[in-house]
Design an enzyme around this catalytic site. Structure first.
Site, short mmCIF file in Angstrom:
data_model
loop_
_atom_site.label_atom_id
_atom_site.label_comp_id
_atom_site.label_asym_id
_atom_site.label_seq_id
_atom_site.Cartn_x
_atom_site.Cartn_y
_atom_site.Cartn_z
N LYS A 116 3.61 -7.04 -10.15
CA LYS A 116 2.46 -6.29 -10.68
C LYS A 116 2.93 -4.95 -11.27
CE LYS A 116 1.15 -3.75 -6.58
NZ LYS A 116 0.16 -3.11 -5.77
N LYS A 144 6.05 -2.95 1.33
CA LYS A 144 6.26 -1.50 1.36
C LYS A 144 7.29 -1.06 2.39
CE LYS A 144 2.04 0.35 -0.61
NZ LYS A 144 1.05 1.40 -0.56
N LYS A 180 2.89 2.11 -9.84
CA LYS A 180 3.33 3.50 -10.04
C LYS A 180 4.76 3.69 -9.54
CE LYS A 180 -1.25 5.16 -8.73
NZ LYS A 180 -1.95 5.39 -7.46
#
Ligand code: AMP
Ligand code: TRP
Length: 368
Positions: free
Chosen positions: A233, A153, A236
């Site tokens: 994966k 992230k 969103k």
């Protein structure tokens, strides 16, 4: 496949026969078959950062629904929007407000019964932040630095924040605030749950036995992959929005995305082989998760498919059958903000009643 082999494969995949017990700390489970021990506290959260996708649904929220349907009456069920976590990557306030209310609508639309489960917003309870601080004094920065989600992230951010770094400590506080015993999540949260258990152990050691170590519950479909790059994966935040199917999308939108889903050139048969056929395997895994069938059963169901169109049409059919009802309910609920607010208000109060008692105990143990 011989019936015996098929039964074995099914058992191996779902581990449905393994009973949960206090020594298992991460386990695959099927809430319909498996017994959750009496008086457990089941807890989970989802970040309100956008619409729920098929990974959120199959990896987490459908399991929440199953647990509300099948867990014994003596269990507490607590589900929340992790809105404090959502701001670790800054967003406009109007987006947070919208996503929070959509998240509640999605949880309800997925079938989680609000009369059985507490549904609330994390930021409504100051106790989360209080316990976060206490746990942060026990969390090693070296350990936090090894978290893979923090690494991915923060990659590419000019200025990644302390909040993003400390994110897993807040997650541990969420779980331990309710003395949770079981946490249903997808595969990507396994490492955070390990940290949570480490922090619970440190607290117990330093301040006296307070927490049971929570078990991570992984749904059989713990990892749904991107449709465009089946090595990542489904997420969103994927830049390529054809990679992700949202549970409120129309059947036409879904058909377009499945049509563009990466597969391979073999069309004589469609089998599960994640190493050599990751795209096809991801679609088979989605079917297997939705239908609650073993991979082998799905392979047998589709054994006479001889072209990609037939295979992909079937994938669309299966997805639409599953999300028809959640999609319809979502559209209805999202219009009704008074109703959503009322449910959250009730949930906030019920959650606070538990959290305020627990935090007093924790603070007292620390010496406050
Ligand atoms: P998030 O959207 O990151 O807040 O995730 C909410 C829940 O969905 C967590 O339990 C995640 O582990 C789960 N989840 C997210 N993405 C996936 C995925 N692609 N496959 C399976 N589970 C997922
Ligand atoms: N970190 C989780 C995710 O990204 C969301 C979350 C926050 C959570 N607090 C939690 C999940 C507590 C389980 C328990 O999906």
């Amino acid at each position: 496949m011989k019936p015996q082999a098929s039964i074995m494969a099914h058992a191996a995949r779902n581990l449905g026969q393994i009973r949960l017990n206090s020594t298992v700390k991460t386990t695959s489970y099927d809430p319909r078959k498996q017994e959750i021990p009496e008086h457990s506290t089941l807890f989970s959260m989802i970040q309100p950062t956008g619409m729920f996708h098929l990974g959120n649904y199959l990896g987490a929220v459908r399991a929440w629904k199953d647990l509300t349907d099948y867990a014994p009456d003596s269990t507490k069920l607590i589900f929340g929007t992790a809105d404090l976590h959502a701001i670790t990557i800054p967003k406009p306030a109007k987006d947070i407000r919208k996503f929070r209310s959509e998240a509640i609508a999605s949880i309800l639309a997925s079938g989680v019964n609000h009369e059985r489960a507490i549904i609330y917003h994390q930021s409504a309870l100051p106790e989360h932040a209080e316990l976060n601080w206490i746990l942060s004094t026990l969390a090693g920065t070296g350990y936090l630095n090894r978290m893979t989600q923090w690494k991915s992230k923060s990659e590419g951010l000019d200025n990644s924040s302390l909040g993003l770094f400390a994110y897993p400590v807040l997650q541990a506080a969420d779980i331990l605030l309710f003395k949770s015993t079981h946490v249903p999540v997808g595969d990507d949260q396994v490492q955070h749950l390990e940290l949570c258990r480490t922090l619970a152990e440190s607290f117990n050691k330093q301040f006296g036995k307070t927490f049971k170590l929570p078990t991570t519950l992984l749904a059989p479909t713990k990892k749904i992959l991107s449709l465009r790059d089946p090595l990542k994966k489904m997420s969103k935040s994927d830049k390529d929005q054809n990679a992700t199917i949202y549970i409120n999308e129309t059947s036409d939108e879904i058909a377009k995305k499945i049509k563009k889903a990466v597969t391979d050139s073999t069309s004589t048969h469609f089998n599960y082989d994640p190493e050599n056929r990751p795209g096809v395997s991801n679609l088979i895994n989605i079917i297997s998760g939705i239908q609650r069938k073993s991979i082998q059963e799905v392979e047998s169901d589709i054994s006479d498919f001889k072209d990609h169109k037939t295979f992909k049409d079937y994938v669309c059919y299966v997805i639409n059958e599953e999300i028809n009802e959640p999609r319809r309910k979502f559209e209805e609920l999202v219009q009704n903000s008074n109703y959503l607010n009322k449910i959250v208000q009730e949930g906030n109060e019920k959650a606070r009643a538990i959290a305020s008692v627990n935090i007093k105990e924790f603070k007292q143990k620390v010496g406050f």
